[in-house]
Structure formats: C-alpha cells, structure tokens
Design a protein around this motif. Structure first.
Motif, PDB file in Angstrom:
ATOM      1  N   TYR A  81       0.833  -1.205   0.000  1.00 30.27           N
ATOM      2  CA  TYR A  81       0.000   0.000   0.000  1.00 30.27           C
ATOM      3  C   TYR A  81       0.869   1.258   0.000  1.00 30.27           C
ATOM      4  CZ  TYR A  81      -4.054  -2.908   1.123  1.00 30.27           C
ATOM      5  OH  TYR A  81      -5.062  -3.843   1.087  1.00 30.27           O
TER       6      TYR A  81
ATOM      7  N   HIS B 283      -3.469   1.968  -4.087  1.00 29.44           N
ATOM      8  CA  HIS B 283      -3.500   3.433  -4.051  1.00 29.44           C
ATOM      9  C   HIS B 283      -4.603   3.985  -3.144  1.00 29.44           C
ATOM     10  CE1 HIS B 283      -0.694   3.156  -7.343  1.00 29.44           C
ATOM     11  NE2 HIS B 283      -1.579   2.527  -8.099  1.00 29.44           N
ATOM     12  N   THR B 284      -5.310   3.101  -2.429  1.00 29.16           N
ATOM     13  CA  THR B 284      -6.415   3.543  -1.594  1.00 29.16           C
ATOM     14  C   THR B 284      -5.926   4.434  -0.457  1.00 29.16           C
ATOM     15  OG1 THR B 284      -7.725   1.576  -2.085  1.00 29.16           O
ATOM     16  CG2 THR B 284      -8.284   2.778  -0.077  1.00 29.16           C
ATOM     17  N   GLU B 285      -6.668   5.509  -0.236  1.00 29.71           N
ATOM     18  CA  GLU B 285      -6.391   6.421   0.873  1.00 29.71           C
ATOM     19  C   GLU B 285      -7.548   6.395   1.846  1.00 29.71           C
ATOM     20  OE1 GLU B 285      -4.884  10.335  -0.073  1.00 29.71           O
ATOM     21  OE2 GLU B 285      -4.571   9.705  -2.158  1.00 29.71           O
TER      22      GLU B 285
ATOM     23  N   GLU C  78     -13.346   6.678  -3.152  1.00 32.43           N
ATOM     24  CA  GLU C  78     -13.250   6.527  -4.601  1.00 32.43           C
ATOM     25  C   GLU C  78     -11.943   5.865  -5.019  1.00 32.43           C
ATOM     26  OE1 GLU C  78     -11.468  10.609  -3.742  1.00 32.43           O
ATOM     27  OE2 GLU C  78     -13.081   9.327  -2.988  1.00 32.43           O
ATOM     28  N   THR C  79     -11.003   5.756  -4.103  1.00 34.90           N
ATOM     29  CA  THR C  79      -9.729   5.107  -4.422  1.00 34.90           C
ATOM     30  C   THR C  79      -9.742   3.610  -4.115  1.00 34.90           C
ATOM     31  OG1 THR C  79      -8.838   5.654  -2.232  1.00 34.90           O
ATOM     32  CG2 THR C  79      -8.467   7.250  -4.002  1.00 34.90           C
ATOM     33  N   GLY C  80     -10.850   3.103  -3.590  1.00 27.49           N
ATOM     34  CA  GLY C  80     -10.965   1.685  -3.267  1.00 27.49           C
ATOM     35  C   GLY C  80     -11.948   0.981  -4.193  1.00 27.49           C
TER      36      GLY C  80
ATOM     37  N   ARG D 165     -10.990   8.413   1.449  1.00 25.82           N
ATOM     38  CA  ARG D 165     -11.282   8.662   0.037  1.00 25.82           C
ATOM     39  C   ARG D 165     -11.742   7.351  -0.593  1.00 25.82           C
ATOM     40  NH1 ARG D 165      -6.723  11.932  -3.030  1.00 25.82           N
ATOM     41  NH2 ARG D 165      -8.454  11.888  -4.537  1.00 25.82           N
TER      42      ARG D 165
ATOM     43  N   ALA E 261      -6.058  -0.896 -10.276  1.00 23.37           N
ATOM     44  CA  ALA E 261      -7.334  -0.176 -10.251  1.00 23.37           C
ATOM     45  C   ALA E 261      -8.469  -1.162 -10.048  1.00 23.37           C
ATOM     46  CB  ALA E 261      -7.529   0.610 -11.554  1.00 23.37           C
TER      47      ALA E 261
ATOM     48  N   HIS F  93      -0.560   4.226   1.107  1.00 23.23           N
ATOM     49  CA  HIS F  93      -1.042   5.088   2.193  1.00 23.23           C
ATOM     50  C   HIS F  93      -1.513   4.310   3.422  1.00 23.23           C
ATOM     51  CE1 HIS F  93      -0.934   8.286  -0.810  1.00 23.23           C
ATOM     52  NE2 HIS F  93      -1.647   7.519  -1.605  1.00 23.23           N
TER      53      HIS F  93
END
Length: 384
Positions: free
Chosen positions: A20, A102-104, A109-111, A107, A61, A22
């Motif tokens: 990861y 890239h998941t934060e 929308e990043t997952g 947020r 993604a 983040h």
C-alpha cells in the motif's frame, strides 16, 4: 448432501493487496495468494486446471479486479470462488470497501466497493454456486489497524452463495509478526491440507467454517463469520485427508466398499471433471495402481491404470473404465451412473464437433487444393 465442484466447469479468482502507498503493509497477503492458488490447483483440494485460477495481486485499479471476476463469472457454470485479502474500509454509508494499493483512508473513490463485485455475481454469473472468502475487515481505529465493526457477513452477503469472512480486530491479530500467512487464511490452508480428524469425508464449507472458527478461537484470534445462502454450505473444497485410507485396502472388489464416499458421477459436467473424479476414486479406495491391477483379475495392468487416469480425451470404449471402477470397489449401480455420464460427454463432444462447410450445405466435401504444385511454381518464378 455435500458435493465437490466439477473442476472443468468451475473458476477461482484470488485477489490480494499487500503493498500500500497510504495504508499499513500486509506482506503475508502475497503468500496467501500463492499458497491458495497452489492448493486449489493441487490434489488436496478441488484440483482446478491452472488456467481456471486467476490471481490478481496488488491490482492497479478497481476495473482490473471487476474485469477478472466478470470473466470468470461468464465461464463458470458449476462453482465460482472469489477470494480477497487485504485491508477493508467502511464508507460513509457503512458499506464495505476493499482497499487497493492506491487507496487512501477517507477517500472511498480510491478503493473497490464490495457491492460492485456482488453485482457481478448476481447479474453476470452463470455459476450455480458462489463461494466468497474475504480475509479483511474494517480499518476504523487508525491507519493500518483493522477493526471488526459491524458483522462483515451482513455487509457483504451475496444471494446464492457461501460467504466466509475473517473479522480481525487489529493488524497484529490478522497477520501476526513473523507468520507466513495471515491468521485466517493460514487456518484455512491448514484445514484443507491436513483435514479434520473425525470430520466428514468431504470438507464442505460448513465443516471448514466450524473448524477454522474453533482453531482461531483457541489461538486467541478474532473468529470468522459465515453466511449460507441456498445450501452453499454443502459445497466442498476438497476431501478430508484425515479420513482417507492410509494403506491399500485388501478386500476383494465390491467387498465392504459400498460405505465409502465415492465421487458422485452425477456431479460431473466436463471431461476434466470426469478424469478428476476418476482419479479420486482410486484415492478413496486406498489402493495403489498396482493393487487396482491385481484386483482387476488381469483385465487391466498398472500401466493401463496410469494411462487411463492421465488421459486428456474420453476413451472410445467403456470396458477399461468399467474394469478400473470395479477393481477399485465402486458399487455396480454407481458404475452404471458413470457409464451414463461417459455416454453423455461423448454425445456432447460429437454434437459440438463442427461439420465441413460443404457438408453443412448438403454438397460434397471440397477437394483438397494442390498446394505443393502451386508452391513449386512459386519457387521456379523466384529462381528465374
């Protein structure tokens, strides 16, 4: 009644994120994926062909995961297994989100919303049964910490499936330091590899869940959850190797073998499934290939047994398979069922074999072109 999936008509998609940008790293996830893929393809489980197991590690993604699941859902007609390992987050609507590299936190929308996968299973899947295994939980306490929160099974239920979910409270509980696998997947792998002493002959999901739950509870780890829809708990992930015969059975063919849990030929749908179940017959019998030959009364040799079990196409005649099944001790009524399946598969293969274009139009077959002559002319022209 528990049933082993036909490996030729089943698929598995294994997804995992351990690296990861983040969130806290989960290095054991990579080991989870490799070990589970090897197990599903190997003799200790459902023996899926290698091409039927898709591994998506550290997907860039969400569409990479959804696309892989959708492709498998379109191909599987028996059982579809979907596995995810990594961080799990909770969005503002209390819905489960699977964390990608890239998941934060904060947020969503990043997952990958779990509901996206659920919709694929409900709307795009041809499989009769779905097995969903989620080795994740919510990260509601702090970055890198996984909180149990509300019951994960309630958040991720899929109609017509069996959901097996790990709900670890902290990262340490989920992936203990120094351990090869995460706690939940490690217990799952150990159960399938070793079997359950005193357990059923087929490791159906109900039995697997109970054993994994007791194992993790005894270790002081958070216990998993499960949800069964439409008898999904009867799907078996392999035979109970703790209950298989340890040595060859000396009894005569048909003697005392009727009580064994033989592979059910009625569950066979493909040629791959036919030979997988045929090999499983010998495993259940406890016999070596030489012992099978001896019990056949000279009808088949040990080499013939080996050749039969390693074929890629159905035998043109039934006699060798019948002799093999009888020598293993399969009851006569089940041998009749095996023969019926053999006949059905041969009929399917014959009907799927394309006819020549001329024959399909009612004309005579087209004569083969004289390619060698044309090539010889071509050579003379080049040498001119």
């Amino acid at each position: 009644m528990s049933v082993l999936p036909d490996p030729g008509a089943s698929r598995a998609v294994l997804v995992g994120t351990g690296r990861y940008e983040h969130l806290e790293q989960l290095p054991a996830v990579s080991n989870n994926l490799q070990a589970l893929a090897d197990l599903l393809r190997g003799p200790l489980s459902v023996q899926l062909p290698a091409r039927h197991v898709t591994v998506v590690e550290d997907p860039v993604a969400a569409h990479a995961v959804v696309g892989a699941v959708r492709a498998a859902a379109a191909e599987a007609t028996d059982t579809l297994v979907v596995y995810f390992a990594g961080h799990g987050l909770v969005d503002a609507q209390d819905q489960l989100t699977l964390a990608l590299p890239h998941t934060e936190f904060g947020r969503v929308e990043t997952g990958l919303p779990y509901d996206w996968l659920r919709q694929v299973l409900l709307l795009d899947s041809r499989a009769e049964r779905h097995v969903v295994i989620l080795d994740c939980c919510y990260s509601g306490l702090a970055l890198g910490r996984m909180s149990a929160g509300a019951p994960l099974a309630d958040q991720a239920a899929v109609e017509g499936s069996f959901l097996l979910a790990a709900a670890a409270e902290t990262r340490t509980a989920l992936a203990p330091v120094g351990q090869t696998y995460t706690a939940f997947t490690g217990a799952l792998l150990d159960t399938l590899r070793r079997g359950i002493p005193g357990g059923p002959v087929l490791l159906d999901l109900a039995a697997v869940y109970r054993h994994v739950r007791l194992t993790l509870e005894a270790r002081g780890h958070p216990v998993p959850q499960a949800r069964d829809r439409n008898s999904g708990a009867q799907v078996a992930l392999g035979r109970n190797h703790a209950a298989l015969p340890a040595v060859s059975v000396p009894a005569a063919p048909g003697g005392g073998a009727g009580e064994r849990s033989w592979p059910d030929p009625r569950a066979i749908r493909t040629v791959t499934g036919f030979f997988t179940a045929l090999a499983d017959v010998r495993v259940v019998s406890g016999l070596t290939q030489r012992a099978v030959s001896e019990r056949s009364g000279g009808r088949i040799s040990a080499g013939t047994v080996s050749s039969l079990l390693n074929r890629g196409t159905l035998p043109a005649t039934w006699s060798t398979t019948a002799a093999y099944l009888s020598a293993c001790g399969v009851p006569d009524d089940q041998i009749t069922q095996w023969q019926a399946v053999w006949q059905q598969l041969r009929a399917q293969i014959a009907s799927a074999r394309p006819a020549s274009p001329a024959a399909s139009e009612g004309g005579a077959p087209e004569k083969r072109r004289a390619w060698p002559g044309r090539l010889s002319v071509f050579r003379r022209e080049r040498g001119h």
